[in-house]
Design a protein around this motif. Sequence first.
Motif, PDB file in Angstrom:
ATOM      1  N   THR A  54      45.592  36.401  37.375  1.00  0.00           N
ATOM      2  CA  THR A  54      46.658  36.493  36.374  1.00  0.00           C
ATOM      3  C   THR A  54      46.768  35.183  35.615  1.00  0.00           C
ATOM      4  O   THR A  54      46.933  35.162  34.399  1.00  0.00           O
ATOM      5  N   SER A  58      48.259  51.462  35.747  1.00  0.00           N
ATOM      6  CA  SER A  58      48.001  50.134  36.328  1.00  0.00           C
ATOM      7  C   SER A  58      47.106  50.253  37.556  1.00  0.00           C
ATOM      8  O   SER A  58      46.282  49.368  37.814  1.00  0.00           O
ATOM      9  N   VAL A 102      42.288  42.946  36.745  1.00  0.00           N
ATOM     10  CA  VAL A 102      43.445  42.044  36.737  1.00  0.00           C
ATOM     11  C   VAL A 102      43.152  40.785  35.923  1.00  0.00           C
ATOM     12  O   VAL A 102      43.999  40.268  35.207  1.00  0.00           O
ATOM     13  N   PHE A 112      49.527  41.749  36.475  1.00  0.00           N
ATOM     14  CA  PHE A 112      48.900  41.785  35.148  1.00  0.00           C
ATOM     15  C   PHE A 112      49.695  40.931  34.161  1.00  0.00           C
ATOM     16  O   PHE A 112      50.933  40.994  34.130  1.00  0.00           O
TER      17      PHE A 112
END
Length: 302
Positions: free
Chosen positions: A39, A173, A182, A205
């Motif tokens: 992320t 997702s 991701v 995310f």
Amino acid sequence: MRISPYGLRAIRVGVLAWLLTTVLVVGFGATPHADAASTMQTHGALQRHEQLGIIAHRGAAALAPENTLAAMQIAFAQGVEFVETDVHLTADKVPVLMHDPTLDRTTAGSGPVASHTLAQVQALEAGSWFDPEFAGEPVPTLDAFLTDLKAANVRALIELKGEWGVADLAATSQLLRDRGMVNRVALQSFELDTLTGLAELAPEFARIMLTREWDRGTVALAAELQVSAVGARAALLDERPELIAEIQRVGIGVLVYTLNSTRTWNEAVTRGVDLVITDDPIAFATWRESSGDPPAELPPQQ
Ligand code: G3P
Ligand code: CA
């Protein structure tokens, strides 16, 4: 030792990344460290680096039928930082690449995407409205797009169009997780409910808040939602340019849509925008290379 404004910003972004990682790993105990680190990579990619970054809008909407795999391939070949795309759900809840809620403008069909099954949508031709050269281009599923994205080693901004229920957000997702995305995608929306739903259901995310208007409240809202970037309409560059630095000061990137001329690209550099969304990634890349787009010092912060 004097630290340049870019250096200071990098330090701030680093601290914010560390804080966000801690929140993700500690606050959402189930989130694996690898996801949190991924992320942060996507978060970092949504900040300006050496040059103004390119986000290819709907693939390369000026050069091929928007949101088709042919348009994506043009952008991939240009070595863009991100491609942007829009997603709607079919009647049988399959995410497909499509900007409009209806099929009429970009396919041979008509009526809402949401009232057609995947089989019905895939039977439609989505290229010849743009140019006969693209006759036969289908409407891609999100899944097919992800396969090409992975092979191209490019990142994507995926805009969830319209309203998304909890089950729809959870299913899409999960598809992205299953495809190992991701570190490769950021999810964006104009809808507050979608952004808060994503924060809850898919916190690993990176998220982008899209806006057509902004004021001081936008900065506070973006910080509260813990988005990685704000995507702003082009006219906002002139309407409240001071908000760009205010958003960046809290570690959030500023993207501007949709800029298609050298005048506006130069303005984006002057205003200190992070990445630009453009329909013509080839012209943008040529301009960026020839102008040099030096990593100019940002104007002093007030
Ligand atoms: O990425 C932002 C931009 O795509 C939003 O506008 O209408 O082109 O989806 P639109
Ligand atoms: Ca979009």
